[in-house]
Structures are given as C-alpha cells and as structure tokens.
Write an enzyme that holds these catalytic residues in place. Structure first.
Site: not given
Ligand code: 13P
Length: 250
Positions: A9-11, A95, A97, A167, A173, A213, A234-235
């Site tokens: 997920n590149w956000k 999600h 966020e 999650e 993050g 993470s 994510g990251g």
């Molecule tokens: P991180 O891997 O950056 O913690 O993000 C997880 C995430 O929100 C994937 O949707």
C-alpha cells in the site's frame, strides 16, 4: 489451501514518473515468484499507467479506496467502475487512515464494500484496534464490531473474494510490529467471527493479512503463524528491492 497474498500500500506516495521507475525494476525482481500473489496499491493518479505496465505480469493492482456509486455528485471520490477500467482487481477499504484521519464510519465502509462487490472487484477490508483500545483489553471486541458492521447483509457468495487485513493502529508506521503471537491471536479470532457469520468452510478460505511495520526482517516469523495468510505493507513497499525481499520471504 489459502494462497499467500503480499500487498504493497503506497498510500499518498509516488508520482506517475516514480511509479514507472518502480515498476520497471519491481517486475523483474519478482518475475519468477509463483506460489504467492503479489498486489500493488498506488495512488489513484498512477493506477492506469501501473495497470498498463503490469499487463502480462502476475502482479495485480489494488486501489486504496472506492466510492459505492458508479457515478454521481460525489466530489473527490472515485467509483468502482472507474477503477475497473484502470485494470484494478482489489480495493483496500476501511484503512485505519480513512477511519481515523478522514472520519469514515463502519456504515460508510459497509456501503463502499457493497459498491466494490457489485462491480466485481475484490475487497481488502482493513480492521484494527488503537493502542488505547488494546491497553483497555478491548481488542477482540473492536475487531468484532468492525467485522460485523462491515459484513452484515452480505451473502457468502457476495463475499467469496473477501480478504481481511488486520492492522493494529499502533503498529502502522511506528516500527512497532505486532508479535507473531499477537497477530495470530487477533487473526484466529477474526476467522472465528467469519465462521460465525458465514460458516466454517467459507471462513477457512478467506485470507487474513497482517499489516503494521512489516519488513524483510519480520515477514517470515509473521507468515509462520497459521492464521496469517499474507501482509499489507506500507513504508517498506515503497522501495522495489525491499518490497521484493518481503514478497520472497522464506
Ligand atoms: P506500515 O507498513 O508503514 O506500518 O503501514 C502499514 C499499512 O498501513 C498498510 O496498509
């Protein structure tokens, strides 16, 4: 047998140009991966070009959200039909966020799910507790509410392509990954909830991903848990080499 699914997920990261560079290198890195499914979720603006560049590869495309209607007066939203045209297969919904920064409610997420299923796309429903909820011992109760609110009213047939992503908000993050045991505890509970809703046989087929993470260093331990069927990253998905390492976990 549940086929492992690793999704990035590149956000709100990467322009069209950056997406092109990423895919050029990533598709070579994962060329011979066969026993697991790979998914990339770029921002909306890069979906079309990403679909074009991934055609003929095994990498599938996901969107990071979708509206419930096909079209209409919904400024700032994107419809499932529009996503389909870009070559999207999966849609991330609910999600943390979206829930916590943009105020999406369980009811909104249920409606989005309806739109996504109606368009023949596959939902990746995200759920997870905050740190406060975990510390108050309310984790399983929160997961129960989120799963029930999102899935009520759907048939098993509607949900045949459902993917759930656990999650924990405190792990997103932050570099604070849930332990494999914490992920397993939550995810086996989610499978039990699914079994109560749609029967044991169906629940055994649904893939439940862990997100929060995930890194090349912790993916294997997480994946060794019986109810962890993949990861939503994510990251660590933003760099093609790092994400390819996660995809190729042993
Ligand atoms: P991180 O891997 O950056 O913690 O993000 C997880 C995430 O929100 C994937 O949707």
């Amino acid at each position: 047998m549940r086929r492992p699914l690793i999704a990035g997920n590149w956000k709100m990261h990467k322009t069209v140009r950056e997406t092109l560079e990423y895919i050029k290198s990533f598709r070579e890195l994962v060329r011979d991966v066969e026993d697991r499914e790979i998914v990339l979720a770029p921002p909306f603006t890069a979906l079309w070009i990403a679909g074009h560049e991934l055609a003929g590869t095994a990498v599938r495309l996901a969107a990071q959200n979708a509206h419930w209607a096909e079209s209409g007066a919904f400024t700032g939203e994107i419809s499932p039909l529009m996503l389909k045209e870009c070559g999207v297969t999966y849609v991330i919904l609910g999600h943390s966020e979206r829930r916590h920064i943009f105020g999406e409610t369980d009811e909104m997420i249920r409606k989005r799910l309806e739109g996504v299923i109606g368009a023949g796309l596959r939902p990746i429903l995200c759920i997870g507790e905050t740190l406060e909820e975990r510390e108050a011992g309310r984790t399983l109760e929160v997961l129960g509410r989120q799963v029930q609110a999102a899935l009520q009213g759907f048939t098993r047939e509607d949900l045949r392509d459902l993917v759930v992503a656990y999650e924990p908000v405190w792990a997103i993050g932050t570099g604070k990954t849930a332990t494999p045991e914490q992920a397993q505890e939550a995810q086996s509970y989610v499978r039990k909830l699914l079994a109560d809703l749609g029967g044991k046989e169906w629940a055994q087929e649904v893939r439940i991903l862990y997100g929060g993470s995930v890194k090349p260093e912790n993916i294997s331990d997480l994946m060794s848990q019986p109810d962890v069927d993949g990861a939503l990253v994510g990251g660590a998905s933003l760099n093609p080499e790092t994400f390819a390492k996660i995809v190729k976990y042993a």
